[in-house]
Scaffold this motif. Structure first.
Motif, mmCIF file in Angstrom:
data_model
loop_
_atom_site.group_PDB
_atom_site.id
_atom_site.type_symbol
_atom_site.label_atom_id
_atom_site.label_comp_id
_atom_site.label_asym_id
_atom_site.label_seq_id
_atom_site.Cartn_x
_atom_site.Cartn_y
_atom_site.Cartn_z
ATOM 1 N N ILE A 179 -3.491 3.032 6.546
ATOM 2 C CA ILE A 179 -2.483 2.002 6.819
ATOM 3 C C ILE A 179 -1.586 2.467 7.973
ATOM 4 O O ILE A 179 -1.171 3.627 8.017
ATOM 5 C CB ILE A 179 -1.602 1.794 5.558
ATOM 6 N N ARG A 187 7.485 -8.968 9.323
ATOM 7 C CA ARG A 187 6.885 -10.073 8.579
ATOM 8 C C ARG A 187 7.911 -11.125 8.188
ATOM 9 O O ARG A 187 7.651 -12.329 8.229
ATOM 10 C CB ARG A 187 6.207 -9.538 7.302
ATOM 11 N N TYR A 202 1.716 -16.026 7.432
ATOM 12 C CA TYR A 202 0.464 -15.316 7.688
ATOM 13 C C TYR A 202 0.084 -15.454 9.147
ATOM 14 O O TYR A 202 -0.406 -14.508 9.770
ATOM 15 C CB TYR A 202 -0.610 -15.806 6.698
ATOM 16 N N GLN A 209 -1.660 -7.160 12.680
ATOM 17 C CA GLN A 209 -2.893 -6.800 11.979
ATOM 18 C C GLN A 209 -4.043 -6.564 12.979
ATOM 19 O O GLN A 209 -4.766 -5.575 12.887
ATOM 20 C CB GLN A 209 -3.201 -7.931 10.992
ATOM 21 N N ALA A 213 -6.085 -3.039 13.640
ATOM 22 C CA ALA A 213 -7.485 -3.073 13.188
ATOM 23 C C ALA A 213 -8.374 -2.380 14.219
ATOM 24 O O ALA A 213 -9.320 -1.670 13.867
ATOM 25 C CB ALA A 213 -7.945 -4.514 12.964
ATOM 26 N N ALA A 218 -6.753 -0.440 8.013
ATOM 27 C CA ALA A 218 -7.104 -1.598 7.186
ATOM 28 C C ALA A 218 -6.002 -2.650 7.207
ATOM 29 O O ALA A 218 -6.275 -3.846 7.130
ATOM 30 C CB ALA A 218 -7.376 -1.153 5.756
ATOM 31 N N GLN A 219 -4.757 -2.210 7.308
ATOM 32 C CA GLN A 219 -3.607 -3.103 7.208
ATOM 33 C C GLN A 219 -2.401 -2.457 7.867
ATOM 34 O O GLN A 219 -2.439 -1.272 8.189
ATOM 35 C CB GLN A 219 -3.237 -3.331 5.733
ATOM 36 N N GLY A 235 0.326 -5.278 4.246
ATOM 37 C CA GLY A 235 -0.522 -6.442 4.509
ATOM 38 C C GLY A 235 -0.004 -7.615 3.709
ATOM 39 O O GLY A 235 1.169 -7.961 3.784
ATOM 40 N N SER A 236 -0.866 -8.245 2.910
ATOM 41 C CA SER A 236 -0.355 -9.274 1.999
ATOM 42 C C SER A 236 -0.440 -8.781 0.555
ATOM 43 O O SER A 236 -0.920 -9.468 -0.342
ATOM 44 C CB SER A 236 -1.056 -10.612 2.210
ATOM 45 N N SER A 308 -5.031 -1.407 -4.333
ATOM 46 C CA SER A 308 -5.652 -0.845 -3.147
ATOM 47 C C SER A 308 -4.971 0.486 -2.813
ATOM 48 O O SER A 308 -3.869 0.507 -2.273
ATOM 49 C CB SER A 308 -5.515 -1.843 -1.986
#
Ligand SMILES: *Cc1c(COP(=O)(O)O)cnc(C)c1O
Length: 357
Positions: A179, A187, A202, A209, A213, A218-219, A235-236, A308
């Protein structure tokens, strides 16, 4: 509950179902969907389950211009006895109404919406995939449909529920991710819409993001929008840290989305007598804990992955490897317990499960 009827017109042609081992997230949809409409005169009305098909919408519909929309995400699981069940759907419908309030969308009857979801899932029950870790993702959402270009709350809406069979999130077992702590973009801020599950949140997060990436992350880990000092979400997903035996998650502050999984993790930890605290936590504190060897675990929580684990956090060029990049004990225990309850393999002392059959 108010007595309300759901009209049903069933699909005459059923679509072929995808193979379970080829399922992705959110690309395939079932044979039916639920819909109901809102007008000021009739309120929410014309509840119906109809064949899944494209919508016809006026190009001037307000959703396309000013983004007045809200959504939810939950799942239907199949038990070893082939019974379909939901996990805490009332929490999702409560949150949908909180999002509605924030976006000036008229509230729905929560019990009726759950009834609609149950009936829809029952009709498309054959679409719930059966292999380990798979489920039927449920996406309720509301869009503003009035054809009008003035900036004002729409006077018409449509509430829709669609269903999508999804594959196992972890195909080779629960797996830690890398991460990147986000220092440029934010956000949400208190007073904004971060607490609501609304599309625009989003859209505004995509760029951050995309940029990380490319570097193999990943986030992003989102920091607070004012000082960029305190941890908010990953992330979310909501985020948890275990420092020196205490599990810490950022306290709800007006810009964090209140996850149903977050709430369930907190309840489980309390039930196990694991110390759990909701409070502000700064990246500085996380870094210090890493330095002195007390940062034991970090993980995200959300409906899609459940848990996660975070194997590495990168912040201002510093790589913080957590628990040697392995899944932590608490992350694993929470994951195993929540999924066992969701799939009906373990009893549910919290009364979280709602059966469909
Ligand atoms: C949906 C969501 C979550 C997780 O919520 P769950 O109810 O646990 O799935 C967390 N953060 C954001 C920004 C979300 O959109």
């Amino acid at each position: 509950m108010k007595e309300r009827i759901i009209q049903k017109s069933l699909a005459s042609n059923k679509k072929p179902k995808p193979q379970t081992d080829q399922l992705e997230f959110g690309r395939v949809f079932t044979d039916h969907m639920f819909m109901m409409d809102y007008t000021p005169e009739a309120g929410w009305h014309d509840a119906r389950i109809v064949p899944y098909e494209p919508l016809t919408i006026d190009p001037a519909a307000m959703i396309f211009h000013y983004g007045q929309s809200v959504f939810e995400g939950l799942k239907a699981y199949l038990t070893p006895n082939n019974e379909a069940q939901l996990f805490r759907p009332e929490k999702n419908m409560e949150r949908l109404n909180r999002s509605n309030e924030r976006l000036c969308i008229p509230k729905i009857d929560e019990e009726f919406a759950i009834e609609a979801i149950k009936q829809l899932v029952a009709i498309d029950k054959e679409w719930i995939p059966t292999s380990e870790g798979t489920s039927l993702y449920i996406r309720p959402f509301i869009i503003s449909t009035e054809p009008y270009l003035g900036v004002a709350p729409s006077r018409r809406y449509t509430f829709i529920v669609i269903l999508s069979p999804v594959g196992a999130y972890y195909k080779e077992g629960i797996n830690p991710v890398k991460i990147a702590v986000e220092n440029t973009f934010v956000r949400a801020v208190k007073g904004g819409t971060g607490e609501a599950k609304t599309g625009g949140n989003y859209a505004s997060g995509l760029m951050a993001q995309e940029l990380v990436a490319d570097k193999g992350f990943a986030q992003v880990l989102w920091l607070d929008g004012v000082e960029k000092k305190y941890v908010e979400e990953v992330g979310s997903m909501n985020v948890f840290f275990k420092i020196n035996g205490e599990v810490i998650t950022p306290k709800l502050n007006g810009s964090i989305l209140e996850g149903v999984t977050r709430n369930s993790v907190i309840q489980l930890l309390k039930y196990w007598n694991v110390p759990v605290t909701e409070r502000k936590i700064s990246m500085e504190e996380v870094l210090d804990a890493h330095k002195n060897g007390t940062l034991e675990e970090a993980f995200g929580s959300g409906t899609a992955a459940v848990i996660s684990p975070i194997g590495q956090l990168t912040w201002e060029e510093k790589d913080l490897v957590i628990n040697e990049g392995q899944t932590g004990e608490i992350a694993k225990r929470v994951y195993d317990t929540l999924t066992a309850i969701q799939y009906g393999r373990k009893e549910d002392p919290f009364h979280w499960i709602v059966k469909i059959d």
